[in-house]
Design an enzyme around this catalytic site. Structure first.
Site, PDB file in Angstrom:
ATOM      1  N   SER A   8       0.837  -1.194   0.000  1.00  0.00           N
ATOM      2  CA  SER A   8       0.000   0.000   0.000  1.00  0.00           C
ATOM      3  C   SER A   8       0.877   1.251   0.000  1.00  0.00           C
ATOM      4  CB  SER A   8      -0.901   0.014   1.230  1.00  0.00           C
ATOM      5  OG  SER A   8      -1.492   1.287   1.336  1.00  0.00           O
ATOM      6  N   HIS A  33      -1.217  -1.272  -4.219  1.00  0.00           N
ATOM      7  CA  HIS A  33      -2.478  -0.926  -3.565  1.00  0.00           C
ATOM      8  C   HIS A  33      -2.478   0.589  -3.348  1.00  0.00           C
ATOM      9  CE1 HIS A  33      -6.058  -1.780  -1.134  1.00  0.00           C
ATOM     10  NE2 HIS A  33      -5.619  -0.871  -0.278  1.00  0.00           N
ATOM     11  N   ASP A  35      -4.644   3.798  -1.944  1.00  0.00           N
ATOM     12  CA  ASP A  35      -5.746   4.174  -1.050  1.00  0.00           C
ATOM     13  C   ASP A  35      -6.183   5.606  -1.287  1.00  0.00           C
ATOM     14  OD1 ASP A  35      -6.088   1.859   0.759  1.00  0.00           O
ATOM     15  OD2 ASP A  35      -3.986   2.248   1.237  1.00  0.00           O
ATOM     16  N   MET A  37      -8.679   8.570  -0.120  1.00  0.00           N
ATOM     17  CA  MET A  37      -9.521   8.982   1.023  1.00  0.00           C
ATOM     18  C   MET A  37      -9.948  10.434   0.846  1.00  0.00           C
ATOM     19  SD  MET A  37      -7.085   7.546   4.029  1.00  0.00           S
ATOM     20  CE  MET A  37      -6.490   5.860   4.035  1.00  0.00           C
ATOM     21  N   HIS A  66      -8.325   1.367  -3.940  1.00  0.00           N
ATOM     22  CA  HIS A  66      -9.294   1.188  -2.845  1.00  0.00           C
ATOM     23  C   HIS A  66      -9.895   2.555  -2.528  1.00  0.00           C
ATOM     24  CE1 HIS A  66      -9.637   0.246   1.791  1.00  0.00           C
ATOM     25  NE2 HIS A  66     -10.812   0.471   1.235  1.00  0.00           N
ATOM     26  N   MET A  68     -12.036   5.099  -0.558  1.00  0.00           N
ATOM     27  CA  MET A  68     -12.690   5.419   0.714  1.00  0.00           C
ATOM     28  C   MET A  68     -13.240   6.827   0.565  1.00  0.00           C
ATOM     29  SD  MET A  68      -9.720   3.691   3.029  1.00  0.00           S
ATOM     30  CE  MET A  68      -8.625   3.687   1.613  1.00  0.00           C
ATOM     31  N   MET A 137     -11.669  -5.387   5.536  1.00  0.00           N
ATOM     32  CA  MET A 137     -10.807  -4.477   6.308  1.00  0.00           C
ATOM     33  C   MET A 137     -10.467  -5.168   7.630  1.00  0.00           C
ATOM     34  SD  MET A 137     -10.206  -1.937   4.419  1.00  0.00           S
ATOM     35  CE  MET A 137      -9.097  -1.198   5.625  1.00  0.00           C
ATOM     36  N   ASP A 175      -6.765  -6.141   4.400  1.00  0.00           N
ATOM     37  CA  ASP A 175      -6.083  -4.843   4.392  1.00  0.00           C
ATOM     38  C   ASP A 175      -6.109  -4.226   5.790  1.00  0.00           C
ATOM     39  OD1 ASP A 175      -5.118  -2.321   3.741  1.00  0.00           O
ATOM     40  OD2 ASP A 175      -6.848  -1.745   2.528  1.00  0.00           O
TER      41      ASP A 175
HETATM   42  C1  DX5 Z   1      -6.353   1.864   5.572  1.00  0.00           C
HETATM   43  C2  DX5 Z   1      -5.895   1.532   4.168  1.00  0.00           C
HETATM   44  C3  DX5 Z   1      -4.807   0.548   4.132  1.00  0.00           C
HETATM   45  C4  DX5 Z   1      -3.526   1.015   4.761  1.00  0.00           C
HETATM   46  C5  DX5 Z   1      -2.898  -0.179   5.385  1.00  0.00           C
HETATM   47  O1  DX5 Z   1      -7.514   2.586   5.499  1.00  0.00           O
HETATM   48  O2  DX5 Z   1      -6.970   0.982   3.413  1.00  0.00           O
HETATM   49  O3  DX5 Z   1      -4.549   0.091   2.793  1.00  0.00           O
HETATM   50  O4  DX5 Z   1      -2.629   1.596   3.848  1.00  0.00           O
HETATM   51  O5  DX5 Z   1      -1.802   0.229   6.119  1.00  0.00           O
HETATM   52  P1  DX5 Z   1      -1.062  -0.737   7.130  1.00  0.00           P
HETATM   53  O6  DX5 Z   1      -0.609  -1.938   6.339  1.00  0.00           O
HETATM   54  O7  DX5 Z   1       0.062   0.112   7.619  1.00  0.00           O
HETATM   55  O8  DX5 Z   1      -2.040  -1.105   8.201  1.00  0.00           O
HETATM   56 ZN    ZN Z   2      -6.543  -0.016   1.435  1.00  0.00          ZN
END
Ligand code: DX5
Ligand code: ZN
Length: 216
Positions: A8, A33, A35, A37, A66, A68, A137, A175
Site C-alpha cells: 500500500s 495498492h 488508497d 480517502m 481502494h 474510501m 478491512m 487490508d
Molecule cells: C487503511 C488503508 C490501508 C492502509 C494499510 O484505510 O486501506 O490500505 O494503507 O496500512 P497498514 O498496512 O500500515 O495497516
Molecule cells: Zn486499502
C-alpha cells in the site's frame, strides 16, 4: 494459485515516490495498492487523480485502487483515466452497489467490494458473484499503521464458505495491520491477497519484506 502481495503506497515516502514505485516494480509484489480517502467517508485525506496518473506512468504492475470516498459513481471514469486497473468500493456507502459494480466493469476495470470490520460478511451474498475481489478491512479504514483486528481470521473463513456456497471465484483480500507475523495464518485461513503498507515501506529492507510476505 499462490497468494498475491499488494504493497500500500499510503505508507510510501512521497518525497521519493519514484524510488518507492521502482522498488515495488523490482520486487516480488504483484499489485500496487492505492488508497484514496476524501475526508468524508473516512477521517483522513490521501491523494487523488494527478498522483495516481504519475504512479501509473512508471508502474509495471496493476493499480489496485481502494476508494474510501463518498459519491463513488461520480468518479469512476476519472479513475479509469488515471490508470486504475481494479476499483474496490465500500459496501457501506454504495446505495446502488450492483449498479456501481456494473459501471466499473463497463469501464474495463475489475470491481471489488470492501467491508468494514463490523459489517457482517453474510451481507455480501448477492454481490460476490459479480465482483473479482472481496476485501475485508482488518482495521477501521482511514489510516496506516493500525493494529490488526484478530476477529478477521474467522471472517475470512466465513467469507470463504460464502464464496463456495455462491459459486464465486472472487479473490479474498485483507487490508490493515498485515505483517510478517500474521501473514501465514491469514493465508492458511484462505486469504488470496495481502495488502501491507507500514510493514513494507517502514521496513529496513522493503523488498526483502515483500519476499517474506510472498513466502508466508
Ligand atoms: C487503511 C488503508 C490501508 C492502509 C494499510 O484505510 O486501506 O490500505 O494503507 O496500512 P497498514 O498496512 O500500515 O495497516
Ligand atoms: Zn486499502
Amino acid at each position: 494459485m499462490s497468494h498475491l502481495v499488494a504493497p500500500s503506497l499510503l505508507a510510501a515516502n512521497f518525497l521519493n515516490l519514484q524510488k518507492e514505485v521502482e522498488m515495488v516494480n523490482n520486487s516480488l509484489a504483484d499489485w500496487f495498492h492505492v488508497d484514496v480517502m476524501d475526508g468524508h467517508f473516512v477521517p483522513n485525506i490521501s491523494f487523488g487523480f494527478s498522483i495516481i496518473k504519475q504512479i501509473k506512468s512508471i508502474a509495471q504492475k496493476p493499480l489496485d485502487v481502494h476508494l474510501m470516498i463518498e459519491n463513488v459513481d461520480n468518479y469512476i471514469s476519472e479513475f479509469k483515466k488515471a490508470g486504475a486497473d481494479h476499483l474496490t468500493v465500500h459496501y457501506e456507502n454504495c446505495t446502488h452497489l450492483h449498479r456501481t459494480v456494473q459501471t466499473i466493469k463497463e469501464h474495463q476495470m475489475k470491481p471489488g467490494v470492501v467491508i468494514n470490520p463490523h459489517t457482517p460478511v453474510e451481507l455480501l451474498g448477492d454481490i460476490v458473484s459479480d465482483v473479482d475481489i472481496v476485501l475485508l478491512m482488518s482495521v477501521n479504514p482511514g489510516f496506516g499503521g493500525q493494529q490488526f483486528i484478530e476477529n478477521t481470521y474467522q471472517r475470512v473463513q466465513r467469507l470463504k464458505n460464502l464464496l463456495v456456497q455462491k459459486n464465486s471465484n472472487a479473490l479474498i483480500q485483507v487490508d490493515g495491520g498485515v505483517d510478517t507475523q500474521n501473514a501465514s495464518r491469514l493465508v492458511e485461513s484462505g486469504v488470496d491477497i495481502l495488502v501491507a503498507g507500514s510493514t513494507v515501506f517502514k521496513a529496513h529492507n522493503p523488498s526483502e519484506t515483500i519476499e517474506k510476505l510472498k513466502n508466508a
